[in-house]
Motif scaffolding. Structure first.
Motif, PDB file in Angstrom:
ATOM      1  N   LEU A 262       2.189   5.983   1.792  1.00  0.00           N
ATOM      2  CA  LEU A 262       0.923   6.450   1.235  1.00  0.00           C
ATOM      3  C   LEU A 262       0.344   5.428   0.275  1.00  0.00           C
ATOM      4  N   ARG A 263       1.189   4.884  -0.584  1.00  0.00           N
ATOM      5  CA  ARG A 263       0.748   3.922  -1.614  1.00  0.00           C
ATOM      6  C   ARG A 263       0.075   2.716  -0.996  1.00  0.00           C
ATOM      7  N   TRP A 264       0.587   2.249   0.125  1.00  0.00           N
ATOM      8  CA  TRP A 264       0.032   1.063   0.793  1.00  0.00           C
ATOM      9  C   TRP A 264      -0.627   1.418   2.121  1.00  0.00           C
ATOM     10  N   SER A 265      -1.153   2.629   2.210  1.00  0.00           N
ATOM     11  CA  SER A 265      -1.809   3.061   3.450  1.00  0.00           C
ATOM     12  C   SER A 265      -3.103   2.290   3.664  1.00  0.00           C
ATOM     13  N   ASP A 266      -3.501   2.172   4.933  1.00  0.00           N
ATOM     14  CA  ASP A 266      -4.779   1.529   5.254  1.00  0.00           C
ATOM     15  C   ASP A 266      -5.917   2.237   4.533  1.00  0.00           C
ATOM     16  N   LYS A 294      -5.973  -7.703   7.078  1.00  0.00           N
ATOM     17  CA  LYS A 294      -4.512  -7.581   7.004  1.00  0.00           C
ATOM     18  C   LYS A 294      -4.064  -6.233   6.438  1.00  0.00           C
ATOM     19  N   LEU A 295      -4.866  -5.214   6.629  1.00  0.00           N
ATOM     20  CA  LEU A 295      -4.462  -3.896   6.174  1.00  0.00           C
ATOM     21  C   LEU A 295      -3.131  -3.503   6.815  1.00  0.00           C
ATOM     22  N   GLY A 296      -2.226  -3.007   6.010  1.00  0.00           N
ATOM     23  CA  GLY A 296      -0.948  -2.540   6.525  1.00  0.00           C
ATOM     24  C   GLY A 296       0.148  -3.572   6.566  1.00  0.00           C
ATOM     25  N   GLN A 297      -0.114  -4.791   6.087  1.00  0.00           N
ATOM     26  CA  GLN A 297       0.898  -5.838   6.196  1.00  0.00           C
ATOM     27  C   GLN A 297       2.132  -5.559   5.353  1.00  0.00           C
ATOM     28  N   ARG A 298       1.953  -4.895   4.204  1.00  0.00           N
ATOM     29  CA  ARG A 298       3.142  -4.554   3.401  1.00  0.00           C
ATOM     30  C   ARG A 298       4.041  -3.593   4.179  1.00  0.00           C
ATOM     31  N   ARG A 299       3.446  -2.653   4.860  1.00  0.00           N
ATOM     32  CA  ARG A 299       4.237  -1.716   5.654  1.00  0.00           C
ATOM     33  C   ARG A 299       4.867  -2.419   6.841  1.00  0.00           C
TER      34      ARG A 299
END
Length: 385
Positions: A262-266, A294-299
């Motif tokens: 959730l914290r790093w959600s798109d 690059k949305l979502g790259q942390r996930r």
């Protein structure tokens, strides 16, 4: 003993696995009297029980949220209870060097600074590799115009044009021992929320932290607001801390997965970046374009790559194909999860999805308004005296 003049608020960053170590380090390395407000952000059962057990030992205020909060929501929740001249924001994944707090306070009182930040390190061994030693976010001439309160770089009253964001963090990734003599106490454009001391009175002028910043650049927004209000921001290099989740961070524990997603959600990151641009009239620079792409790259790095790595025996092309397919599936799941947090069904049965995945956690989060936030929390314990 005189009443403490400092309240520390511990807020969530992105996971829970370092929270115990961080709290122990806080008490071991802090000699200056302080009050502590700890925001329990719907933590897993093990940590929840541990925090409750620490209340009688250390006598602090534990505020439990039954739903996930963004970091700024959690900080604002804690701010409602602060009555001291200084508040210090601390993330729940930080460990501290001795005298970190007294050095922050000394800087504030000797310089009159509104905000003072620690020198933040990353990785283990702790306190060795620099992450943030202050920084700038605009070219000098543009920053001067911004600090004067002008609406855009041309100096006119209209909103045409836009500020060019150019964030620079000197000495990042360098060994602290090799450059420490080149980092004096000094004014700076920004410091980060990992550990940040603030004169509480500034909130009477600028209001609470902006909850539109739900996952990124909230420290930059706050420092920009302080600058516009005429406040000074300082780096205090003798206050040293280390945060333990800088990428590539250790593997996520299963109970960390829901909040991390959730914290790093798109959805959160996209809305955050769009809000940042609109609020401050920022140009559509390459920085924003890259972040949008690059949305979502942390996930992807934390969740997808470790799974895909198991298929390395099939060869690099096959492993890459599997990773791409998994990432697309994860994006669809992430969209479902971020929608559920505001869905009435999820609110009625907050732990259903976590149980379905075999994870002791809740995918829902509080509504954004502070009014609703206050309705969904409980307070345990008392302030440290």
């Amino acid at each position: 003993m005189t009443n403490p003049k400092i309240t520390i608020i511990v807020a969530p960053r992105e996971r829970f696995q370092f929270a115990r170590e961080s709290l122990e380090s806080l008490y071991e390395n802090t000699t200056l009297p302080f009050e502590l407000i700890y925001i329990d952000n719907n933590s897993p059962e093990g940590l929840r029980s541990h925090l409750k057990a620490q209340v009688p030992r250390h006598d602090f205020q534990l505020i439990r949220s039954e739903h996930y909060l963004s970091p700024n929501q959690a900080r604002n929740l804690g701010l409602q209870h602060v009555k001291t001249p200084y508040v210090v924001f601390v993330d729940n994944d930080v460990v501290f060097a001795p005298d970190w707090l007294s050095n922050l306070v000394d800087c504030a009182e000797e310089t009159g600074a509104t905000v003072v930040g620690s020198l933040v390190c990353q990785y283990r061994p702790v306190h060795e590799t620099i992450h943030c030693a202050g920084g700038t976010y605009m070219a000098p001439e543009m920053y001067t115009a911004f600090a004067r309160g002008e609406l855009n770089p041309s100096g006119t009253l209209g909103m045409m044009g836009g500020w060019q964001l150019q964030e620079k963090t000197p000495f990042q990734n360098q060994p602290l021992a090799e450059v420490c003599d080149r980092i004096p106490r000094q004014p700076t454009g920004f410091v980060e929320f990992h550990t940040m001391l603030v004169r509480t009175a500034i909130f009477d002028r600028i209001g609470p932290l902006d909850e539109g910043f739900c996952c990124t650049k909230e420290y930059l927004d706050f420092c920009m607001m302080v600058t516009r209000a005429g406040g000074q921001i300082y780096l205090e290099p003798t206050s040293v801390v280390t945060f333990l989740t800088h990428p590539p961070a250790p593997a996520l524990e299963p109970s960390d997965v829901p909040y991390f997603m959730l914290r790093w959600s798109d959805q959160w990151e996209l809305s955050n970046l769009l809000h940042f641009q609109k609020k401050w009239n920022l140009k559509e620079s390459s920085y924003f374009q890259k972040r949008y792409q690059k949305l979502g790259q942390r996930r992807r790095k934390a969740l997808v790559k470790p799974i895909a790595k198991r298929f390395a025996f099939l060869g690099k092309p096959a492993k890459k194909w599997i990773e791409n397919q998994l990432f697309q599936l994860e994006k669809q799941l992430n969209q479902i999860l971020t929608n559920l947090h505001s869905n009435a069904v999820a609110m009625a049965e907050p732990h259903a999805l976590g149980r379905a995945l075999g994870i002791d956690a809740d995918f829902s989060t509080l509504p954004s308004s502070s009014r609703k936030t206050r309705r969904n929390v409980s307070s345990i314990g008392s302030s440290w005296r």
